[in-house]
Write an enzyme that holds these catalytic residues in place. Structure first.
Site, PDB file in Angstrom:
ATOM      1  N   GLY A  26       1.159  84.447 103.820  1.00  0.00           N
ATOM      2  CA  GLY A  26       1.494  85.842 103.526  1.00  0.00           C
ATOM      3  C   GLY A  26       0.520  86.819 104.146  1.00  0.00           C
ATOM      4  N   ALA A  27       0.091  86.534 105.364  1.00  0.00           N
ATOM      5  CA  ALA A  27      -0.956  87.342 106.000  1.00  0.00           C
ATOM      6  C   ALA A  27      -0.424  88.560 106.731  1.00  0.00           C
ATOM      7  CB  ALA A  27      -1.748  86.472 106.980  1.00  0.00           C
ATOM      8  N   ASN A  28       0.871  88.839 106.630  1.00  0.00           N
ATOM      9  CA  ASN A  28       1.425  89.941 107.418  1.00  0.00           C
ATOM     10  C   ASN A  28       1.249  91.300 106.756  1.00  0.00           C
ATOM     11  OD1 ASN A  28       3.364  88.798 105.568  1.00  0.00           O
ATOM     12  ND2 ASN A  28       4.834  90.284 106.368  1.00  0.00           N
ATOM     13  N   GLY A  30      -0.665  93.624 103.045  1.00  0.00           N
ATOM     14  CA  GLY A  30      -1.397  93.642 101.791  1.00  0.00           C
ATOM     15  C   GLY A  30      -2.701  92.876 101.809  1.00  0.00           C
ATOM     16  N   ILE A  31      -2.970  92.200 100.696  1.00  0.00           N
ATOM     17  CA  ILE A  31      -4.223  91.474 100.532  1.00  0.00           C
ATOM     18  C   ILE A  31      -4.346  90.362 101.572  1.00  0.00           C
ATOM     19  CG2 ILE A  31      -5.430  89.881  98.975  1.00  0.00           C
ATOM     20  CD1 ILE A  31      -4.355  91.646  96.678  1.00  0.00           C
ATOM     21  N   GLY A  32      -3.243  89.710 101.900  1.00  0.00           N
ATOM     22  CA  GLY A  32      -3.287  88.648 102.891  1.00  0.00           C
ATOM     23  C   GLY A  32      -3.739  89.142 104.249  1.00  0.00           C
ATOM     24  N   SER A 144      -3.486  85.569  89.091  1.00  0.00           N
ATOM     25  CA  SER A 144      -3.365  86.944  88.582  1.00  0.00           C
ATOM     26  C   SER A 144      -3.785  86.981  87.117  1.00  0.00           C
ATOM     27  CB  SER A 144      -1.909  87.411  88.706  1.00  0.00           C
ATOM     28  OG  SER A 144      -1.712  88.635  88.008  1.00  0.00           O
ATOM     29  N   TYR A 171       6.957  85.280  86.278  1.00  0.00           N
ATOM     30  CA  TYR A 171       5.766  85.562  87.090  1.00  0.00           C
ATOM     31  C   TYR A 171       4.527  85.018  86.407  1.00  0.00           C
ATOM     32  CZ  TYR A 171       2.281  88.124  89.792  1.00  0.00           C
ATOM     33  OH  TYR A 171       1.200  88.456  90.577  1.00  0.00           O
TER      34      TYR A 171
END
Length: 305
Positions: A26-28, A30-32, A144, A171
């Site tokens: 998920g590096a595309n 936000g935090i990633g 989280s 979640y």
């Protein structure tokens, strides 16, 4: 008590990572993306493991450092297996299990799992075990503070929440699963004699794209207000992940912000719920995850260290 500003740990204090390789799911955005950017700036070669390679390529072009993009859809175990099978055998120093979905409407992964449990936990469970023969340093899984929400437990009699779905409940279960996964992974690594460490982190309340896919307009509005007035930005939200990825911490450590309610602040070791510390539940979840994914802890895992 929060640290003085001049002593606050930040990404500029990352060690030299030249010659090291990191995979960030998920590096595309936000935090990633923030974590990947910081790791690359410190000298690491960063693999953007993303569902949409086109978006991943656009994100990778913003990074000042060495990066590549590989497709990975955590909601499809065939994609997870393809990603792992395509690894070229080089040592993988760091795996950051960052990608996830949050409080989405009820849905199913390609393999029929509840979307949040399947993506946030089972996808990363399979990915980690398939890549473990190559990992040399550590696995950091992003959980989280929401692991305390919902029912605060793993629904072993209905892991897919087929008869009791709620976006928050699902979640919370997936984030609790992340912590139990880390706990049991560390136990297995230690038992096998491996020096690889499993750690977890949470970003506090960080304003990212994760909140843009909530299950209702009311939830979207609530998150939009929270992002504007209470959240820290993604740079601050990525610090616990980077701290867990780079500092000399014990296995199974959990890192989060040091501010009130762990919503924001400098990275530090934080506590977790009793349910997230239960070794019996951790082993039971591991066994269930192996059965669901068909992926197991690799034989001879101590060789990776």
């Amino acid at each position: 008590m929060a640290a003085d500003k001049q002593d606050t740990w930040n990404a500029t204090r990352l060690p030299d990572l030249t010659g090291r390789t990191a995979v960030v799911t998920g590096a595309n955005s936000g935090i990633g993306l923030t974590a990947a950017t910081a790791l690359a700036a410190a000298g690491a070669h960063v693999v953007f493991a993303v569902r949409d390679p086109r978006r991943g390529e656009a994100a990778a072009r913003t990074v000042n450092g060495s990066a590549e993009v590989r497709r990975l859809d955590l909601a499809d175990l065939s994609s997870v297996r393809e990603f792992a099978a395509g690894w070229d055998g080089r040592p993988l120093d760091l795996l950051i299990n960052n990608a996830g979905v949050m409080m989405v409407p009820q849905g199913r992964t390609a393999d029929g799992f509840e979307m949040q449990f399947g993506t946030n936990h089972l996808g990363h469970f399979a990915l980690t075990n398939l890549l473990l023969p190559y990992i040399t340093d550590r696995v950091v899984t992003v959980s989280s503070g929401a692991h305390r929400m919902g029912d605060g437990e793993i629904h072993f009699d209905d892991l897919q929440l087929a008869g009791n779905y709620g976006p928050v409940r699902a979640y919370a279960q997936s984030k609790l699963a992340n912590l139990l996964f880390t706990l049991e992974l560390q136990r297995r690594l230690g038992e096998s004699g491996s020096r690889v460490r499993a750690l977890a982190a949470h970003p506090g309340y960080a304003a990212t794209n994760l909140q843009s896919h909530a299950s209702s307009r009311a939830a979207l509005l609530f998150m939009k207000i929270g992002n504007r007035f209470f959240a820290q930005d993604d740079r601050a939200g990525a610090l616990p992940t980077l701290y867990a990825a780079s500092q000399d911490l014990p296995g199974a450590s959990y890192v989060g912000p040091d501010g009130r309610g762990e919503f924001r602040g400098a990275p530090t070791l934080v506590g977790r719920s009793a349910a997230a510390s239960d070794p019996v539940a951790a082993r039971r979840l591991w066994a269930a995850s192996e059965e669901l994914t068909g992926v197991r802890f690799p034989e001879g895992a101590s060789a990776v260290a």
